[in-house]
Design an enzyme around this catalytic site. Structure first.
Site, short mmCIF file in Angstrom:
data_model
loop_
_atom_site.label_atom_id
_atom_site.label_comp_id
_atom_site.label_asym_id
_atom_site.label_seq_id
_atom_site.Cartn_x
_atom_site.Cartn_y
_atom_site.Cartn_z
N ARG A 94 -10.70 -16.68 -26.07
CA ARG A 94 -10.60 -15.47 -24.91
C ARG A 94 -11.51 -14.62 -25.05
NH1 ARG A 94 -4.85 -13.16 -25.67
NH2 ARG A 94 -4.23 -14.74 -24.86
N HIS A 123 -8.26 -14.67 -30.94
CA HIS A 123 -8.48 -15.85 -30.01
C HIS A 123 -9.90 -15.32 -29.65
CE1 HIS A 123 -4.82 -17.77 -27.94
NE2 HIS A 123 -4.60 -16.61 -28.39
N ASP A 130 -3.98 -22.18 -27.24
CA ASP A 130 -2.12 -21.80 -27.05
C ASP A 130 -1.52 -23.02 -26.26
OD1 ASP A 130 -2.10 -18.89 -27.48
OD2 ASP A 130 -2.15 -17.98 -25.89
N GLU A 188 5.09 -16.05 -30.96
CA GLU A 188 5.09 -17.07 -30.36
C GLU A 188 4.86 -18.90 -30.43
OE1 GLU A 188 1.77 -13.92 -27.98
OE2 GLU A 188 1.67 -15.56 -29.08
N HIS A 191 1.70 -20.53 -30.33
CA HIS A 191 -0.25 -19.91 -30.68
C HIS A 191 0.15 -20.03 -31.89
CE1 HIS A 191 -3.06 -16.33 -31.06
NE2 HIS A 191 -2.82 -16.79 -31.88
#
Length: 212
Positions: A94, A123, A130, A188, A191
């Site tokens: 990301r 990320h 994810d 999460e 993740h």
């Protein structure tokens, strides 16, 4: 009151540039995961408006990871196939600017679920992914205790409520990921961070610069 409000705004305002880091770091080698294994499915919601910011933040529905992490994901997929499951990826590398957008789009308790751009995200290093499972027979995503990016306690990997089958899916994914060097995020279930994440620097390279 005005002074306090201004100070609060200064504290929470997102930085304009990624944090400065000291190396040495491994040279980045971001690879597209589905090029290594086309049987891995994608559901890149950040390339659509079906996400928590309600707008696309990626221009392309693609998932990249640093090569060692990408190859580990491929091994996880191979582990799951005899059990009747495959991987479906929501996100990987990301760009830092997207992490900044996420921070600016949330407030209060929601910020427990997004990375502070002052610190950057795993990320951003290309070492977090994810993901979930899909059923090989039906091709459909399995049920998990929460939806992806749901900001509630149902998203915790230790959540004990909900359907037993959903928890079994979650725990099956976790066992396969941990066997290949990933660790789950404490809030999460989807993740996972790769073991070598500290060896890569934060990046802010757009997908369009990563080739096709």
């Amino acid at each position: 009151m005005t002074t306090v409000m201004l100070m609060s705004a200064a504290v929470t305002a997102a930085p304009l540039q990624p944090p400065v880091e000291t190396g040495p770091f491994r040279p980045p080698e971001l690879v597209e995961v589905t090029r290594l294994d086309p049987t891995i499915q994608l559901d890149v919601r950040y390339a659509t408006s079906n996400n928590f910011v309600h707008k696309p933040v990626y221009t392309e529905p693609r998932v990249f990871l640093q090569r060692p992490a990408a190859e580990a994901v491929v091994r996880v997929n191979a582990r799951l196939k005899p059990l009747g499951y495959g991987l479906i990826l929501f996100d990987g590398y990301r760009p830092w600017s997207v992490t900044r957008t996420f921070w600016e789009s949330t407030s209060g308790i929601q910020r427990m679920f997004v990375a502070d751009p002052r610190e950057g995200s795993r990320h951003n290093r290309g070492c977090a992914v994810d993901l979930s499972l899909y059923d090989l027979e039906t091709g459909q995503a399995v049920t998990m205790p929460s939806d992806y990016d749901e900001m509630t306690e149902r998203a915790y990997p230790t959540y004990e409520g909900g359907a037993a089958a959903a928890r079994e899916h979650r725990d099956r994914l976790r066992a396969a990921m941990e066997a290949e060097g990933f660790s789950v995020h404490p809030r999460e279930w989807w993740h996972y961070d790769y073991a070598l994440w500290r060896e890569y620097a934060i990046l802010d390279v757009p997908f369009s610069a990563l080739g096709h």
